[in-house]
Scaffold this motif. Structure first.
Motif: not given
Ligand SMILES: Cc1cc2nc3c(=O)[nH]c(=O)nc-3n(C[C@H](O)[C@H](O)[C@H](O)COP(=O)(O)OP(=O)(O)OC[C@H]3O[C@@H](n4cnc5c(N)ncnc54)[C@H](O)[C@@H]3O)c2cc1C
Ligand code: HEM
Length: 399
Positions: A165-166, A333-334, A302-304
């Motif tokens: 992930s990030d 963000q999703n 969030n997804s990042s």
């Protein structure tokens, strides 16, 4: 220890309740001044953020409160013993720590520390040290009996680094000597030791094993702790994130008492953020073995920053035993449907998780563990079926 000494120990409970951390703060400063070599043994991040002095003060208070029957603390002591063994603490270290602790009691309490009180605490410390040394000797012995296991530090080569992930990277650690490695129970952790430039010291940290056991390597998955307004960036996680394939680190043998029960019972996994790691190991292990009914609830910003999403989604699609619920705080963000907005709220998946005889495994920050533990107990889940792991010195004591 005689009854007079026990009474003296109990008489110090109010002081420990009000000023336990003053004592442990003083103790650590004293110990590092006289024995600076121990700075490489301790986690200097937990010294700076105060978590270790808090954990030690809690342990000393609990011991004083249970001085008539310290055996009720056995599970807590085994947890500490696991951490000590994972950091290669030896029986002879207890005299050094004990010397500084007793001297700190004298120096901090001043006139209150009568010779009788100091004697009582010396006896109490030595009795506790004996219990701890015994627990740790058993763990060290088990390590020598297990195939591929070792005591102390062993060199491992990072053969592969994968961005999950990030902010989370997985590190595949292969033994540099090419010999066998020890098995582990899903949920356990390793200690990893690296040289931290900014301190000029070696530093250890614990990382949960994040996959099912593989005979060739250990996988850990590390979140890069970035600096916030009031907090500096994390020392070891950033050092690891800067490392390259073929770099080496020191690793201690798998340890820890947060582990998947090998019984035929439904599994409920509840994770927050990087707390995904030990639970993923449990999930993969269950997939390879029993395929017990499993419900996974995960929450992240969030997804990042959502690590391992694809792996878990694929597993869910391909299986009839896994169901997942995902909570995101930052829903904008999703683009995907099925994500629940906000922080993990167990009421929103109550029916799915209240399975007969289920075992519940929680991992995330301390407030996350506390909140969901309390929700589960509120749903009448038996406390003995709830297990949790905190990613730092223990600050919650719930069972
Ligand atoms: C059993 C166990 C399993 C774990 N498993 C994982 C895992 O799988 N993955 C993972 O990523 N982590 C895991 N951890 C956490 C990990 O061990 C480290 O704690 C984490 O990587 C941070 O270490 P660091 O050296 O980067 O940060 P440190 O330098 O130790 O700092 C820790 C925190 O303290 C703050 N801090 C430092 N100094 C101060 C100060 N003066 N004032 C205020 N705050 C300060 C930092 O900003 C940071 O947030 C686990 C921990 C345990 C105990
Ligand atoms: C009876 C004596 C001792 C007690 C009661 C004690 C208690 C504790 C506790 C409560 C923790 C936190 C555990 C957790 O992570 O939840 C801990 C961790 C630790 N202890 Fe001990 N301990 C004792 C002796 C020692 C000795 C002799 C050493 C050797 C120098 C030692 C070194 C450490 C280290 C390095 C850690 C990890 C610190 C960190 O991660 O910040 N301890 N101990």
């Amino acid at each position: 220890m005689n009854n007079n000494q026990k009474a003296l120990i109990k008489a110090t409970i109010p002081i420990l309740q009000s000023s336990g951390e003053v004592l442990t703060d003083y103790f650590y400063k004293r110990m590092f001044e006289y024995n600076p070599e121990l700075k490489s043994v301790f986690n200097m991040g937990n010294q700076a953020n105060g978590k270790q002095k808090h954990a030690l003060a809690g342990a000393i208070l609990a011991y004083a409160e249970h001085i008539d029957n310290p055996s009720v603390l056995i599970n807590v002591l085994k947890g500490i013993g696991n951490k000590h063994v994972s950091l290669n603490i030896q029986a002879e270290d207890y005299a050094i720590v004990g010397g500084h602790l007793i001297a700190s009691i004298q120096e901090v309490l001043g006139d209150v520390a009568t010779p009788e009180l100091v004697d009582a605490w010396t006896v109490a410390y030595n009795e506790l040290a004996e219990i701890m040394i015994g627990i740790e000797a058993e763990f060290y012995l088990k390590n020598t009996e297990k195939t591929g296991a070792w005591n102390g530090w062993r060199n491992f080569t990072i053969k592969e680094i994968v961005s999950e992930s990030d902010e989370i990277k997985s590190f595949y650690l292969y033994p540099t000597d090419g010999k066998e490695i020890a098995t582990y129970i899903a949920g356990q952790y390793l200690s990893v030791q690296v040289f931290v430039e900014q301190l000029g010291l070696l530093q250890p940290r614990q990382y949960s094993l994040s996959s099912a056991f593989h005979p060739n390597y250990y996988r850990i998955s590390v979140k890069k702790e970035t600096a916030l307004e009031t907090q500096p960036e994390g020392m070891v996680s950033n050092t690891l994130h800067q490392m390259k394939e073929d770099d080496t680190v020191n690793v201690s043998a798998p340890a820890g008492n947060f582990s998947l029960q090998s019984i035929d019972a439904p599994i409920v996994l509840i994770s927050g953020g990087v707390g995904v790691t030990p639970l993923l190991s449990m999930l993969e292990t269950n997939q390879k073995a029993n395929k017990n009914k499993t419900v996974w609830i995960h929450g992240c910003r969030n997804s990042s920053v959502h690590a391992f999403k694809e792996v878990i989604d694929t597993m869910e699609e391909e299986s009839d035993w896994l169901e997942t619920f995902l909570f995101n705080e930052d829903i904008e963000q999703n683009v995907e449907s099925g994500v629940i907005e906000g922080r993990v709220d167990l009421k929103k998946c109550k029916e799915a998780i209240l399975l007969e005889n289920a075992r519940y495994y929680l991992c995330g920050p301390a407030p996350f563990i506390k909140a969901h533990y309390e929700s589960l107990v509120g749903f009448n889940v038996d406390k003995s079926n709830i297990f949790y792991e905190e990613f730092g010195p223990q600050s919650v004591s719930l069972n």
